[in-house]
Design an enzyme around this catalytic site. Structure first.
Site, PDB file in Angstrom:
ATOM      1  N   LYS A  35      42.833  89.124  21.326  1.00 14.44           N
ATOM      2  CA  LYS A  35      42.733  87.982  20.426  1.00 14.44           C
ATOM      3  C   LYS A  35      42.660  88.436  18.977  1.00 14.44           C
ATOM      4  O   LYS A  35      42.855  87.681  18.060  1.00 14.44           O
ATOM      5  CB  LYS A  35      41.568  87.075  20.792  1.00 14.44           C
ATOM      6  CG  LYS A  35      40.329  87.752  21.185  1.00 14.44           C
ATOM      7  CD  LYS A  35      39.329  86.742  21.742  1.00 14.44           C
ATOM      8  CE  LYS A  35      38.273  87.491  22.533  1.00 14.44           C
ATOM      9  NZ  LYS A  35      37.180  86.743  22.962  1.00 14.44           N
ATOM     10  N   ARG A  36      42.392  89.702  18.800  1.00  2.34           N
ATOM     11  CA  ARG A  36      42.343  90.216  17.428  1.00  2.34           C
ATOM     12  C   ARG A  36      43.723  90.188  16.780  1.00  2.34           C
ATOM     13  O   ARG A  36      43.877  90.224  15.594  1.00  2.34           O
ATOM     14  CB  ARG A  36      41.773  91.634  17.404  1.00  2.34           C
ATOM     15  CG  ARG A  36      40.358  91.651  16.867  1.00  2.34           C
ATOM     16  CD  ARG A  36      39.573  92.777  17.414  1.00  2.34           C
ATOM     17  NE  ARG A  36      39.203  92.462  18.786  1.00  2.34           N
ATOM     18  CZ  ARG A  36      38.525  93.248  19.583  1.00  2.34           C
ATOM     19  NH1 ARG A  36      38.162  94.392  19.199  1.00  2.34           N
ATOM     20  NH2 ARG A  36      38.209  92.885  20.798  1.00  2.34           N
TER      21      ARG A  36
END
Ligand code: GLU
Length: 540
Positions: free
Chosen positions: A300-301
């Protein structure tokens, strides 16, 4: 702005938020009712009592990994006439992200993965938010303290930090040395009398419980040896993930746990906990790790895997869900356009593979296009797309549309969709500059027709005179008329140049859809009007 009007605005906003929430609950209830009715008619196979849950932590906005877990739980439940539950695991209060919960609810609603039980629809096993269930964890930790499988640990954070650093220095996984497991009653009384804060740890069984995972088969992880006794209750009075997860899965009568592979090594702890309570564990099925095409872990980064972004980019929810199944798990043919009904009927847990699942983003547009085409095949689907296209154009182009051209009526929008369905990935593509001619008359003030040919006015006049009387404006009738209009051409002028002039006159574009197709979409009146405008412009 005065204070009164400010407070009114705030109250209005609150009321709006409440109304939105109430509407969402209502929509959930309607869907729940629908799925309950559906289930009443589909539970004859004796496969009842499947209860699965999607248990996200509101520590970030919903991303593709979370959506995959929700989807697989949903289709597994629906394929077995079972129940899909949403449980919010918010016990790590330090990591809560504002807005994450609302985002989760609205993205699940958008994707159509309505839980049968959960914070919004409710249910007989609620509350479905862990921070509202603290009394249950307190009750259950007493059971473990009393049966001797849990103990209070008074180790200071400094001591734990020293242990951690020592392990890292030795290249080992940080491990708790189980010191407080062996505290005498007198030691414990002294610590308690001093008012020292404590956590409650679980005495991990030295005999490791093997897990017969429905996907990964038999797995063994010696958590006790590798990590030491895990914490069940933290000093802030909140349970840890492991403890709350097991207690809730039991109390909510979860039959199958489908979740990401990263939780595989937690199963042995969970199985020991079930054993300590004397409970029957659910069956576990871990889903393979999601990867990017380049082999890196989907994270998700990266910032570009949030579900909301795909929604905002104009992808259809059914396409995004279908695309997720393209990563190669759970189906005979993983690269097929499938509706939700087909995903449910074709899914099989036996077909979930253990090798990493690659999400190839390059395929998403094609999947969306496949769904667009399918929808266009039915009048109900057409109606939906027409409505969505109208909204998209209004949103994207706002006041810049020249609605007097065709008023974006259903017939016009249908024509646009049918003509361009194989060329676009998303409805939104139809609002890109290449398709601006569909919604606005081109601005020809700076167009230099002479760079194409010196015969532009001849081309425009000739086309106007041939097209003006034409009644049926279809590609098929127009192509021969265009050919005819330009049979005898002045020396040096070629047919493609004629088409280029007409295309520029109608759209301002040097390249784009075939001229006859453009004319068919715009219709006779609008085509001739644009050609005349261009001619006037040239002659000025
Ligand atoms: N709260 C955990 C998560 O966010 C759930 C893991 C599980 O399904 O047990 O991934």
């Amino acid at each position: 702005m005065t204070m009164t009007s400010l407070s009114l605005t705030l109250r209005d906003e609150q009321q709006l938020a409440e109304m939105k929430r109430a509407m969402m609950v209502l929509r959930y209830k309607v869907c729940l009712l629908r799925s309950t009715v559906g289930r009443l008619f589909s539970t004859s196979s004796g496969k009842k009592n499947v209860r699965v849950r999607f248990a996200p932590s509101p520590t970030g906005f919903l991303h593709l990994g979370g959506l995959r877990t929700a989807l697989y739980n949903f289709i597994f439940a629906k394929s077995r006439g079972g129940t899909f539950i949403l449980r919010i695991e918010d016990t790590d209060q330090t990591r809560l992200v504002p807005g994450a919960l609302d985002n989760l609810h609205s993205m699940l609603e958008w994707s159509g993965l309505f839980p049968d039980e959960g914070p919004l629809p409710g249910g007989r096993h609620g509350p479905y938010v862990q921070s509202e269930r603290l009394h249950l964890y307190n009750q259950h930790i007493q059971t473990l303290l009393e049966n001797g499988t849990a103990y209070k640990c008074y180790c200071s954070s400094q001591r734990l930090e020293l242990l951690r650093k020592a392990s890292i220095r030795n290249g080992e996984t940080p491990r708790y040395d189980n010191k407080c497991r062996h505290l005498s009653q007198t030691d414990m009384d002294t610590q308690a009398a001093e008012g020292k804060s404590f956590v409650i740890r679980f005495k991990l069984n030295p005999v490791v419980e093997p897990n017969n995972d429905l996907v990964y088969g038999r797995t063994l992880y010696d958590a006790g040896h590798i990590e030491g006794d895990p914490v069940l209750m933290k000093s802030d009075g909140y349970p840890t993930y492991h403890f709350a997860n097991v207690v809730d899965d039991h109390l909510m009568e979860i039959s199958h746990v489908l979740r990401g592979q990263e939780w595989l090594s937690s199963v042995s702890k969970h199985l020991s906990l079930y054993q300590a309570f004397g409970w029957q564990p659910p069956q576990f099925a871990h889903l393979p790790l999601l990867m990017n095409k380049d082999g890196s872990k989907l994270s998700k980064r990266q910032g570009d895997i949030f579900v909301e972004q795909f929604k905002n980019q104009g992808y259809m929810p059914e396409a995004l869900l279908n695309f997720i199944t393209f990563c190669g798990s759970g189906f005979d043919d993983n690269r097929k356009i499938r509706s939700m009904e087909e995903l449910i009927s074709d899914f099989s847990l036996d077909k979930v593979t253990t090798h990493s699942a690659v999400l190839d983003m390059d395929l998403l547009d094609g999947v969306n296009r496949g769904h667009l085409s399918r929808l266009l095949g039915s009048s109900k689907g057409q109606q939906r797309l027409i409505k969505e296209l109208r909204e998209t154009v209004r949103e994207e182009l706002g006041g810049r549309t020249n609605s007097s051209l065709h008023e974006m009526d259903d017939d016009y929008l249908r024509k646009v969709l049918l003509a361009r369905k194989d060329h676009i990935g998303r409805l939104k593509d139809l609002t890109s500059p290449n398709y601006a001619f569909l919604w606005v008359c081109p601005d020809l003030t700076t167009t230099d027709f002479s760079s194409i040919t010196q015969y532009s006015d001849f081309i425009l006049s000739s086309a106007i005179s041939h097209l003006d009387p034409v009644y049926s404006f279809t590609k098929e009738t127009l192509s021969p008329i265009l050919r005819q209009s330009f049979t005898s051409l002045p020396e040096g002028l070629k047919y493609p140049q004629c088409m280029k002039v007409l295309r520029v006159a109608m759209s301002g574009l040097k390249q784009g859809p075939a001229v006859a197709e453009m004319m068919e979409i715009l219709g006779g009146e609008e085509t001739v009007r644009r050609l005349k405008t261009a001619l006037n412009h040239l002659q000025r």
